[in-house]
Design an enzyme around this catalytic site. Structure first.
Site, PDB file in Angstrom:
ATOM      1  N   CYS A  58       0.806  -1.225   0.000  1.00 15.78           N
ATOM      2  CA  CYS A  58       0.000   0.000   0.000  1.00 15.78           C
ATOM      3  C   CYS A  58       0.839   1.276   0.000  1.00 15.78           C
ATOM      4  O   CYS A  58       1.869   1.345   0.655  1.00 15.78           O
ATOM      5  CB  CYS A  58      -0.879   0.066   1.236  1.00 15.78           C
ATOM      6  SG  CYS A  58      -1.790  -1.403   1.610  1.00 15.78           S
ATOM      7  N   ARG A 116       4.912  -0.248  -5.827  1.00 20.41           N
ATOM      8  CA  ARG A 116       4.869  -1.006  -4.576  1.00 20.41           C
ATOM      9  C   ARG A 116       3.848  -2.135  -4.631  1.00 20.41           C
ATOM     10  O   ARG A 116       3.860  -3.020  -3.774  1.00 20.41           O
ATOM     11  CB  ARG A 116       4.521  -0.066  -3.415  1.00 20.41           C
ATOM     12  CG  ARG A 116       5.596   0.966  -3.137  1.00 20.41           C
ATOM     13  CD  ARG A 116       5.095   2.049  -2.210  1.00 20.41           C
ATOM     14  NE  ARG A 116       4.896   1.564  -0.859  1.00 20.41           N
ATOM     15  CZ  ARG A 116       5.786   1.655   0.116  1.00 20.41           C
ATOM     16  NH1 ARG A 116       6.956   2.183  -0.132  1.00 20.41           N
ATOM     17  NH2 ARG A 116       5.516   1.219   1.311  1.00 20.41           N
ATOM     18  N   LYS A 143       6.236  -4.547  -3.772  1.00 13.79           N
ATOM     19  CA  LYS A 143       7.672  -4.260  -3.747  1.00 13.79           C
ATOM     20  C   LYS A 143       8.238  -4.316  -2.339  1.00 13.79           C
ATOM     21  O   LYS A 143       9.254  -4.940  -2.099  1.00 13.79           O
ATOM     22  CB  LYS A 143       7.925  -2.884  -4.377  1.00 13.79           C
ATOM     23  CG  LYS A 143       9.392  -2.482  -4.419  1.00 13.79           C
ATOM     24  CD  LYS A 143      10.201  -3.430  -5.280  1.00 13.79           C
ATOM     25  CE  LYS A 143      11.667  -3.088  -5.343  1.00 13.79           C
ATOM     26  NZ  LYS A 143      12.460  -4.226  -5.858  1.00 13.79           N
TER      27      LYS A 143
HETATM   28  C1  F6R Z   1      12.276 -10.807  -5.334  1.00 15.52           C
HETATM   29  C2  F6R Z   1      12.054  -9.760  -4.386  1.00 15.52           C
HETATM   30  C3  F6R Z   1      11.675 -10.112  -2.979  1.00 15.52           C
HETATM   31  C4  F6R Z   1      12.508  -9.262  -2.018  1.00 15.52           C
HETATM   32  C5  F6R Z   1      12.053  -9.496  -0.572  1.00 15.52           C
HETATM   33  C6  F6R Z   1      12.867  -8.689   0.417  1.00 15.52           C
HETATM   34  O1  F6R Z   1      12.660 -10.332  -6.575  1.00 15.52           O
HETATM   35  O2  F6R Z   1      12.172  -8.618  -4.710  1.00 15.52           O
HETATM   36  O3  F6R Z   1      11.829 -11.455  -2.719  1.00 15.52           O
HETATM   37  O4  F6R Z   1      13.839  -9.590  -2.188  1.00 15.52           O
HETATM   38  O5  F6R Z   1      10.704  -9.153  -0.440  1.00 15.52           O
HETATM   39  O6  F6R Z   1      12.781  -7.330   0.154  1.00 15.52           O
HETATM   40  P1  F6R Z   1      13.841  -6.318   0.738  1.00 15.52           P
HETATM   41  O7  F6R Z   1      15.145  -6.613   0.083  1.00 15.52           O
HETATM   42  O8  F6R Z   1      13.304  -4.963   0.376  1.00 15.52           O
HETATM   43  O9  F6R Z   1      13.886  -6.554   2.205  1.00 15.52           O
END
Ligand code: F6R
Length: 608
Positions: A2, A27, A603
């Site tokens: 969100c 996101r 995201k």
């Molecule tokens: C895969 C992807 C997710 C993130 C995970 C952790 O391509 O983007 O698996 O790697 O949600 O996110 P961060 O790195 O932001 O903690």
């Protein structure tokens, strides 16, 4: 996950809110909405549509100069028009946008219903609007007080912004677990869940911490704690600009970000390689040589691709520094009452720095006195602030849901950390020099891999009609195989499974036939012969094989071969990851998927 945008200033609010929501689309969301305050009334527009659809629904904007807006990723209640935010109280005075989950919402709803309130949505958020309105009706001195009174009754995570139709000149924001950042402009103040929505208007920002509230007016902001203690906060300047979030001539962000990797890796290495002592210089970490000698074990924590990168980091740490190292999903670690030794170094890894599970693992470590270091991309993020010391990835903003350049920069950062620790411990000067040179060569070699995109695309198209795929690797190739399978499943929706090549015979070989292609990751290391034997076993059972390798393989061994340049053995996995990004990308493109916004994914995952 969100997105929130709020605006109070001198300009028309609606276009600013819509543009802010557009910047947050990456996101992930399934509905969108906004509320502006105009002539003592709220005007709310919301529906299960994309931001472009919301723009059409809004029609001619009002002259309103304050408002709040939201993109929702459904948790409580289906993605419907009624469940989209903002939510209002029965009289239509108060509007609320909210990220996070209110855990006691059922109890609050039941109580409000018993008091005669009729709910118009299934969300946990709507209760907040009714409670804030009730607090004002009961004589709260200000909107901020009414929000504070309400939050005392709320259990759970939130980032929220509230608008009162009768006082359109101010917004109240509150944070507990979901990020919120204030943008301080010229006679206008914004608030958003992400700086991406702010940088078009201002580079001066203030991060809210958990348990803090803020009242924003066009010319000022005031921050305080939940128990009404004032906190003075000075704006800091972010280096990002609106252009950093622009697509330019690229058709999607994932493709753009894959091709940004030579530059992103160069930035990560800039000023951090030390030829004099054949080591790395990492200014942000507070670990002395004496501290390094006291470390007996290194544990990496992250989620999803950050966890796979962490596994690659653990391998590098063992090879370069000869320190026992492993990686664990932060989401598991936080719940299993982990043993925290004083001689273990914990490394929390995250692109966004807002992943709730990783943050929770860090909080658990803090509570138990664990030694902690963060490896984070987003400066100013909750994790970067919580860890206090660490390594910034310098990958630049990553907008596509599927992480590419951040994962590569994580691996490069782990190589530098391994080099630094190794050179304090047993790694020789000559080996240090070898790694320094290997790292320095990476940007050019990455560009070489990316130049082979047409051939990789051709292989991807050939196999895009498969229903399932295996990804195999051993030792250095194993985290690469896991990340390759992850990329393929998240953007193409094909079933992809990673397996250690050494484990195939212990079960999964039974699945091999001509309909099950295997992507075999084969580093040019001492295990090439073993990997060749695995490929032959798969071929003998009719399974097609795509080899991704820096080794010289016998002619005709695999059905397709994707080559990457030779590099130092330890750095092999970094280069081998890149063709798998392009492979997944082109499979998804062939299948016509929405590459930047894969279904069901967001995201940054700021809820459990
Ligand atoms: C895969 C992807 C997710 C993130 C995970 C952790 O391509 O983007 O698996 O790697 O949600 O996110 P961060 O790195 O932001 O903690």
């Amino acid at each position: 996950m969100c997105g929130i945008v709020g605006y109070v200033g001198h300009r028309e609010a609606t276009p600013i809110l819509l543009e802010g929501l557009r910047r947050l689309e990456y996101r992930g969301y399934d509905s969108a909405g906004l509320a502006v305050a105009h002539r003592g009334r709220l005007r709310v527009t919301k529906a299960a549509v994309r931001v472009a659809g919301l723009r059409d629904l809004v029609g001619t904007p009002t002259q309103a100069t304050s408002g709040i807006a939201h993109t929702r990723w459904a948790t409580h209640g289906e993605p419907t028009d009624a469940n989209a935010h903002p939510h209002t109280d029965t009289s239509g005075r108060i509007a609320v946008v909210h990220n996070g989950i209110i855990e006691n919402s059922e109890r609050l709803r039941a109580e409000l219903t018993a008091n005669g309130v009729t709910f118009t949505s299934d969300t946990d958020t709507e209760a907040l609007a009714h409670l804030i309105a009730a607090a004002l009706a009961a004589g709260a001195a200000s909107l901020e007080d009414a929000v504070r009174t309400t939050l005392r009754r709320v259990e759970g995570a939130y980032g929220l912004v509230v608008l009162d139709a009768r006082k359109p000149g101010e917004l109240v924001a509150a944070r507990n677990g979901s990020p919120l950042v204030i943008g301080v402009g010229e006679d206008e103040t914004l608030v958003a869940s992400d700086v991406a929505a702010l940088v078009r208007h201002t580079q001066r920002v203030v991060y809210l911490e958990d348990g803090e509230l803020a009242t924003l007016t066009a010319t000022d902001f005031r921050t305080s704690t939940r128990d009404a203690r004032t906190i003075d906060k000075e704006p800091t300047t972010v280096e990002l600009t609106a252009e950093d979030y622009d697509l330019g001539n690229w058709s999607d962000f994932m493709h753009k970000e894959i091709h940004e990797q030579p530059a992103a890796v160069s930035r990560a290495l800039l000023g951090r390689l030390d030829d004099q002592f054949a080591t790395a210089r990492l200014g942000g970490i507070e670990v002395t040589a004496r501290d390094v000698h006291a470390i007996r074990r290194v544990k990496f924590l992250g989620c999803g691709s950050a966890y796979y990168a962490a596994q690659l980091g653990a391998g590098l740490m063992e090879e370069l520094a000869r320190l026992p190292a492993d990686a664990e999903p932060a989401s598991e670690f936080r719940y299993r009452n982990p043993v925290i030794d004083s001689d273990t170094l914990f490394i929390a890894v995250s692109q966004s720095g807002e992943t709730l599970d990783t943050l929770a693992a860090v909080r658990e470590l803090e509570r138990k006195g664990g030694r902690l270091l963060g490896v984070v991309n987003v400066v100013g993020s909750a994790l970067a602030r919580a860890c206090g010391n660490g390594i910034f990835l310098h990958a630049g903003p990553e907008v596509a849901v599927a992480s590419t350049k951040a994962v590569t920069n994580m691996a490069v950062s782990f190589a530098m950390l391994g080099l630094l620790f190794g050179r304090v411990r047993d790694l020789s000067f000559a080996d240090g020099q070898r790694i320094v040179e290997g790292l320095r060569a990476l940007p050019g070699q990455i560009a070489e891999v990316l130049d082979a995109e047409p051939e990789i695309a051709e292989v991807a198209k050939r196999y895009a009609d498969a229903q399932h795929m295996f990804f195999t690797g051993r030792v250095r190739g194993w985290p690469v195989a896991r990340e390759g399978a992850q990329k393929l499943k998240e953007i193409s929706y094909l079933h992809a499974e990673a397996y250690q090549a050494s484990e195939l015979k212990h079960g999964p070989l039974a699945l091999i036939d001509k309909s099950m292609p295997t992507v075999a990751v084969i580093p040019g290391d001492e295990l090439v012969a073993k990997n060749i034997a695995t490929v032959e076993e798969i071929k003998a059972r009719g399974g097609p094989v795509i080899a991704v390798t820096s080794a010289d393989l016998p002619d005709g061994l695999a059905d397709a071969v994707i080559r990457v340049p030779r590099t130092e053995l330890e750095l092999n996995p970094i280069l081998l990851t890149l063709p798998l990004q392009l492979f997944a990308y082109h499979v998804a493109l062939t299948l016509g998927r929405d590459i930047d916004k894969p279904r069901n994914l967001a995201k940054s995952v700021t809820v459990e």
